[in-house]
Design a protein around this motif. Sequence first.
Motif, mmCIF file in Angstrom:
data_model
loop_
_atom_site.group_PDB
_atom_site.id
_atom_site.type_symbol
_atom_site.label_atom_id
_atom_site.label_comp_id
_atom_site.label_asym_id
_atom_site.label_seq_id
_atom_site.Cartn_x
_atom_site.Cartn_y
_atom_site.Cartn_z
ATOM 1 N N ASP A 48 59.375 30.009 -29.440
ATOM 2 C CA ASP A 48 58.000 29.548 -29.242
ATOM 3 C C ASP A 48 57.659 29.620 -27.760
ATOM 4 O O ASP A 48 56.578 30.075 -27.375
ATOM 5 C CB ASP A 48 57.872 28.112 -29.761
ATOM 6 C CG ASP A 48 56.479 27.531 -29.565
ATOM 7 O OD1 ASP A 48 55.616 27.735 -30.432
ATOM 8 O OD2 ASP A 48 56.265 26.849 -28.536
ATOM 9 N N MET A 49 58.599 29.181 -26.909
ATOM 10 C CA MET A 49 58.398 29.248 -25.457
ATOM 11 C C MET A 49 58.259 30.695 -24.992
ATOM 12 O O MET A 49 57.382 31.023 -24.174
ATOM 13 C CB MET A 49 59.579 28.575 -24.748
ATOM 14 C CG MET A 49 59.612 28.715 -23.244
ATOM 15 S SD MET A 49 60.466 30.233 -22.658
ATOM 16 C CE MET A 49 62.160 29.913 -23.181
ATOM 17 N N ARG A 52 54.851 32.013 -25.968
ATOM 18 C CA ARG A 52 53.805 31.407 -25.141
ATOM 19 C C ARG A 52 53.756 32.053 -23.759
ATOM 20 O O ARG A 52 52.668 32.321 -23.227
ATOM 21 C CB ARG A 52 54.031 29.899 -25.016
ATOM 22 C CG ARG A 52 53.721 29.128 -26.289
ATOM 23 C CD ARG A 52 54.079 27.646 -26.129
ATOM 24 N NE ARG A 52 53.939 26.924 -27.377
ATOM 25 C CZ ARG A 52 52.809 26.387 -27.827
ATOM 26 N NH1 ARG A 52 51.710 26.489 -27.107
ATOM 27 N NH2 ARG A 52 52.767 25.752 -28.975
ATOM 28 N N TRP A 53 54.920 32.281 -23.161
ATOM 29 C CA TRP A 53 54.911 32.859 -21.811
ATOM 30 C C TRP A 53 54.464 34.314 -21.841
ATOM 31 O O TRP A 53 53.719 34.766 -20.959
ATOM 32 C CB TRP A 53 56.279 32.738 -21.137
ATOM 33 C CG TRP A 53 56.220 33.267 -19.736
ATOM 34 C CD1 TRP A 53 56.788 34.395 -19.247
ATOM 35 C CD2 TRP A 53 55.458 32.704 -18.658
ATOM 36 N NE1 TRP A 53 56.459 34.571 -17.922
ATOM 37 C CE2 TRP A 53 55.640 33.547 -17.538
ATOM 38 C CE3 TRP A 53 54.659 31.567 -18.541
ATOM 39 C CZ2 TRP A 53 55.038 33.289 -16.316
ATOM 40 C CZ3 TRP A 53 54.056 31.316 -17.314
ATOM 41 C CH2 TRP A 53 54.250 32.169 -16.217
ATOM 42 N N ARG A 55 52.364 35.631 -23.886
ATOM 43 C CA ARG A 55 50.901 35.625 -24.056
ATOM 44 C C ARG A 55 50.198 35.137 -22.793
ATOM 45 O O ARG A 55 49.145 35.672 -22.422
ATOM 46 C CB ARG A 55 50.527 34.773 -25.272
ATOM 47 C CG ARG A 55 50.884 35.472 -26.585
ATOM 48 C CD ARG A 55 50.641 34.615 -27.811
ATOM 49 N NE ARG A 55 50.911 35.389 -29.021
ATOM 50 C CZ ARG A 55 51.150 34.873 -30.218
ATOM 51 N NH1 ARG A 55 51.137 33.553 -30.378
ATOM 52 N NH2 ARG A 55 51.381 35.650 -31.252
ATOM 53 N N THR A 56 50.781 34.146 -22.116
ATOM 54 C CA THR A 56 50.223 33.708 -20.832
ATOM 55 C C THR A 56 50.227 34.852 -19.829
ATOM 56 O O THR A 56 49.316 34.971 -19.001
ATOM 57 C CB THR A 56 51.041 32.525 -20.279
ATOM 58 O OG1 THR A 56 50.919 31.404 -21.160
ATOM 59 C CG2 THR A 56 50.564 32.116 -18.898
ATOM 60 N N TYR A 63 54.640 38.292 -33.432
ATOM 61 C CA TYR A 63 55.856 37.474 -33.563
ATOM 62 C C TYR A 63 56.198 37.351 -35.049
ATOM 63 O O TYR A 63 55.436 36.765 -35.821
ATOM 64 C CB TYR A 63 55.602 36.110 -32.924
ATOM 65 C CG TYR A 63 56.667 35.046 -33.102
ATOM 66 C CD1 TYR A 63 58.012 35.369 -33.312
ATOM 67 C CD2 TYR A 63 56.332 33.695 -33.037
ATOM 68 C CE1 TYR A 63 58.974 34.391 -33.455
ATOM 69 C CE2 TYR A 63 57.284 32.698 -33.172
ATOM 70 C CZ TYR A 63 58.602 33.045 -33.384
ATOM 71 O OH TYR A 63 59.551 32.054 -33.534
ATOM 72 N N MET A 106 54.039 26.765 -32.664
ATOM 73 C CA MET A 106 53.209 27.760 -33.333
ATOM 74 C C MET A 106 53.955 28.334 -34.526
ATOM 75 O O MET A 106 55.185 28.471 -34.492
ATOM 76 C CB MET A 106 52.880 28.915 -32.381
ATOM 77 C CG MET A 106 52.127 28.526 -31.136
ATOM 78 S SD MET A 106 51.827 29.982 -30.076
ATOM 79 C CE MET A 106 53.506 30.435 -29.634
ATOM 80 N N THR A 344 44.597 27.765 -19.390
ATOM 81 C CA THR A 344 45.979 27.870 -18.931
ATOM 82 C C THR A 344 46.249 29.132 -18.121
ATOM 83 O O THR A 344 47.374 29.379 -17.738
ATOM 84 C CB THR A 344 46.938 27.836 -20.135
ATOM 85 O OG1 THR A 344 46.626 28.930 -21.026
ATOM 86 C CG2 THR A 344 46.811 26.532 -20.887
ATOM 87 N N THR A 401 51.562 25.962 -20.351
ATOM 88 C CA THR A 401 52.206 27.219 -20.751
ATOM 89 C C THR A 401 53.527 26.964 -21.456
ATOM 90 O O THR A 401 54.036 27.838 -22.160
ATOM 91 C CB THR A 401 52.447 28.129 -19.530
ATOM 92 O OG1 THR A 401 53.401 27.529 -18.660
ATOM 93 C CG2 THR A 401 51.151 28.379 -18.775
ATOM 94 N N ASN A 403 53.736 24.064 -23.303
ATOM 95 C CA ASN A 403 53.296 23.109 -24.325
ATOM 96 C C ASN A 403 53.720 21.683 -23.998
ATOM 97 O O ASN A 403 54.081 20.911 -24.889
ATOM 98 C CB ASN A 403 53.823 23.516 -25.708
ATOM 99 C CG ASN A 403 53.112 22.802 -26.851
ATOM 100 O OD1 ASN A 403 51.991 22.333 -26.686
ATOM 101 N ND2 ASN A 403 53.774 22.709 -27.985
ATOM 102 N N GLN A 406 50.015 17.739 -22.556
ATOM 103 C CA GLN A 406 48.668 18.021 -23.055
ATOM 104 C C GLN A 406 48.033 16.819 -23.749
ATOM 105 O O GLN A 406 46.921 16.914 -24.258
ATOM 106 C CB GLN A 406 48.710 19.221 -24.000
ATOM 107 C CG GLN A 406 49.213 20.489 -23.344
ATOM 108 C CD GLN A 406 48.472 20.806 -22.051
ATOM 109 O OE1 GLN A 406 47.289 21.141 -22.076
ATOM 110 N NE2 GLN A 406 49.144 20.683 -20.911
#
Length: 474
Positions: A48-49, A52-53, A55-56, A63, A106, A344, A401, A403, A406
């Motif tokens: 997941d990390m 996320r990175w 996509r950032t 995925y 996600m 983000t 980034t 998660n 938040q």
Amino acid sequence: MLQIYNTLSRSKQGFKPIEPGKVKMYVCGMTVYDFCHIGHARVMIVFDMVVRWLRTSGYEVLYVRNITDIDDKIINRAIENGEPISVLTNRFIDAMHADSDELGLMHPDQEPRATDYISQMQGMIGTLIENELAYQANDGDVNFAVRLLPRYGQLSDKTLDELNAGERVAVADGKRDPLDFVLWKSAKPEKPAGTLWSSPWGKGRPGWHIECSAMSCDILGEHFDIHGGGADLQFPHHENEIAQSEGALYGKDRKDDDAPFVNYWMHNGHIRVNEEKMSKSLGNFFLIRDVLKSFDPEVLRFFMLKAHYRSPINYSDAQLEEARAGLVRLYTALAQPAPKVLETALDPNNPWAQRFAGAMNDDFNTPEAIAVLFDLASEVNRAQGDEKQLLANLLRSLAATLNFLQREPTEFLQAGAKDQAGLTAELIEERIAARVAAKQAKDFAQADLMRKALLEQGIVLEDKPGGLTEWRRA
């Protein structure tokens, strides 16, 4: 530039996707016959990390994480329970999704189930037989002939002679070599009818390894960017995936300049308990849902990412308490002033963002990235006015980034360890009100005793201007 440690080359390599701007990633998922444990949580949290990175960083990511819903363990558990296979697997797929949602993760873009890809598996097995890399044994099983593929062992960095089947690969009747592994298991009379499919080799079901090759190639193509999973899958599962996939594509004559099945292989480290590898056989494993009865989901995620994804982690309540204390420190920096919710996207010219991105681009070095968050939190605590607000916003934006951070700070700080000391928020507010009344009566000694009593129960009070009192769990 993003650097990824590639298990196949045993080195960090600059990441270059096959198609510019797009990443295709496959991760080996769960065998659904029981609830997920924290070993599963680490795989889910780590990748997941990673997504996320990526996509950032501007990549469009596809995925894929599979679900193994046919397997000896599944069949045996269904027989024990006296229920159909599909009822068992659907129940634990729902439980897996519930655990993932509770952790704030996600869902993969696609989550293929093995039983939906039987025809693709049979097609790949047929190709391997045509390429003379597979054969049907006397017992009816179809096996992959490992020694006909000289490159076998490249992922585990062992030669064929060094690889010993031993306890990892059973020697079945009719196998040509103990290293050979099963592609199609012939029907056994004791197995339920619902676990068998017709095939050119008789009724049976697929072996475990073939499912990931068939599903990943069907969805992502015969050549894709990243394949991930736990370190325990490196051999034999991922080694066998390479053999099957490249054997089906190239036969026995794969050349050095032929495109590999996967460009980058990523493996997360083991979970250890009291310095022993966590396993069901040792009885030292913990279910995700049981851990979350005592600890906030964000704490478990933070605990997992405080360590580098390739490193082993030693699990304990003390380690989770340490992770919670770290999050308390970060959320406390955000408590005043409350930061705004921002996009983000990272400003490449900001020195804090540069440090953070540098850490993440160094093989997803989350420990170093989290260290940047702590340094930034210290700056937030020292700053005043508009600068404090800007730094707090940046802290929250960078943490997003990964998660983290938040939620409203007060929500996290007052949640603390669940059911801590049996003190509900309502009961704490009542004691604070009683303390305010004591102060108003000028009984300051009693007010101090009440503060001390709450502190001993893990509740920290902070008196603010205007007679307000805020609280958090220690």
